[in-house]
Scaffold this motif. Structure first.
Motif, PDB file in Angstrom:
ATOM      1  N   TYR A  85      15.647  31.286  24.886  1.00  0.00           N
ATOM      2  CA  TYR A  85      14.780  30.350  25.601  1.00  0.00           C
ATOM      3  C   TYR A  85      15.577  29.095  25.947  1.00  0.00           C
ATOM      4  O   TYR A  85      16.694  28.890  25.458  1.00  0.00           O
ATOM      5  N   CYS A  86      14.991  28.260  26.786  1.00  0.00           N
ATOM      6  CA  CYS A  86      15.519  26.923  27.018  1.00  0.00           C
ATOM      7  C   CYS A  86      14.342  25.950  26.987  1.00  0.00           C
ATOM      8  O   CYS A  86      13.190  26.347  27.223  1.00  0.00           O
ATOM      9  N   LEU A  87      14.627  24.695  26.663  1.00  0.00           N
ATOM     10  CA  LEU A  87      13.611  23.653  26.599  1.00  0.00           C
ATOM     11  C   LEU A  87      14.080  22.484  27.453  1.00  0.00           C
ATOM     12  O   LEU A  87      15.191  21.987  27.268  1.00  0.00           O
ATOM     13  N   ILE A  88      13.212  22.082  28.388  1.00  0.00           N
ATOM     14  CA  ILE A  88      13.562  21.062  29.371  1.00  0.00           C
ATOM     15  C   ILE A  88      12.535  19.951  29.327  1.00  0.00           C
ATOM     16  O   ILE A  88      11.327  20.210  29.345  1.00  0.00           O
ATOM     17  N   ASP A  89      13.003  18.702  29.253  1.00  0.00           N
ATOM     18  CA  ASP A  89      12.139  17.526  29.333  1.00  0.00           C
ATOM     19  C   ASP A  89      12.038  17.166  30.806  1.00  0.00           C
ATOM     20  O   ASP A  89      13.050  16.940  31.474  1.00  0.00           O
ATOM     21  N   MET A 105       6.624  15.954  30.711  1.00  0.00           N
ATOM     22  CA  MET A 105       6.220  17.186  30.026  1.00  0.00           C
ATOM     23  C   MET A 105       7.448  17.934  29.528  1.00  0.00           C
ATOM     24  O   MET A 105       8.562  17.712  30.004  1.00  0.00           O
ATOM     25  N   LEU A 106       7.212  18.786  28.564  1.00  0.00           N
ATOM     26  CA  LEU A 106       8.240  19.709  28.090  1.00  0.00           C
ATOM     27  C   LEU A 106       7.973  21.057  28.726  1.00  0.00           C
ATOM     28  O   LEU A 106       6.825  21.476  28.853  1.00  0.00           O
ATOM     29  N   CYS A 107       9.041  21.729  29.121  1.00  0.00           N
ATOM     30  CA  CYS A 107       8.942  23.055  29.721  1.00  0.00           C
ATOM     31  C   CYS A 107       9.844  23.998  28.935  1.00  0.00           C
ATOM     32  O   CYS A 107      11.042  23.754  28.799  1.00  0.00           O
ATOM     33  N   MET A 108       9.238  25.075  28.416  1.00  0.00           N
ATOM     34  CA  MET A 108      10.017  26.095  27.729  1.00  0.00           C
ATOM     35  C   MET A 108       9.965  27.372  28.551  1.00  0.00           C
ATOM     36  O   MET A 108       8.895  27.820  28.952  1.00  0.00           O
TER      37      MET A 108
END
Length: 167
Positions: A45-49, A113-116
């Motif tokens: 996965y990746c997590l993006i602010d 928001m955070l996007c995973m």
């Protein structure tokens, strides 16, 4: 099924959007900060602010991976298969793989928001399509009409490599 052995090649990741060395990418009127990359999760996965100014958000698209958003500040309008939902701070929205969607900030103020994305890949797509900026809330680079068109063309060209379709 037995649990596999610990992968000692993987490291603990501790970061935040303001950390030295954080990668901030201007794209689609927003700034996307890579918090946890696919390279750091073995592609899981990746997590993006995401800093989304008023009026910001990507065009209609779809992809073959799950995408989950948690609104930290403000509110975002999500359009999912033609239906609109408003998500405010504290709300989580999951977009199933392959579903046409986009989002827009119409609140009159910036949202965060955070996007995973599961599996990862969107982080690399954003890095290859966008422009580096100095910080999460730094001014976006001024782009001419020709430069904006070139960014759109780049996204169209790269999208299939990242299981994404621009609609």
């Amino acid at each position: 099924m037995p649990i596999p052995p610990d992968d000692l090649g993987r490291e603990l990741v501790v970061t935040d959007a303001e950390a030295d060395g954080a990668v901030h990418i201007a794209l689609a009127g927003d700034t996307y900060t890579m918090l946890v990359t696919g390279a750091q999760t073995g592609g899981a996965y990746c997590l993006i602010d995401m800093h989304v100014p008023d009026g910001g958000g990507p065009p209609l698209h779809r992809h073959d991976f799950e995408e989950m958003f948690t609104i930290l500040e403000g509110e975002i309008e999500f359009i999912f298969r033609g239906t609109t939902a408003i998500a405010r701070a504290g709300t989580t929205v999951n977009i199933p793989a392959n579903a046409p969607h986009h989002f827009r900030n119409r609140s009159g103020r910036a949202a965060r928001m955070l996007c995973m994305c599961t599996p990862a890949g969107q982080d690399e797509f954003f890095r290859r399509c966008g422009d580096p900026v100095d910080g999460r809330t730094a001014p976006l680079p001024p782009l001419s009409a020709d430069e904006l068109n070139e960014r759109r063309q780049r996204a169209q060209t790269l999208a299939p490599q990242y299981a994404t379709e621009m609609l």
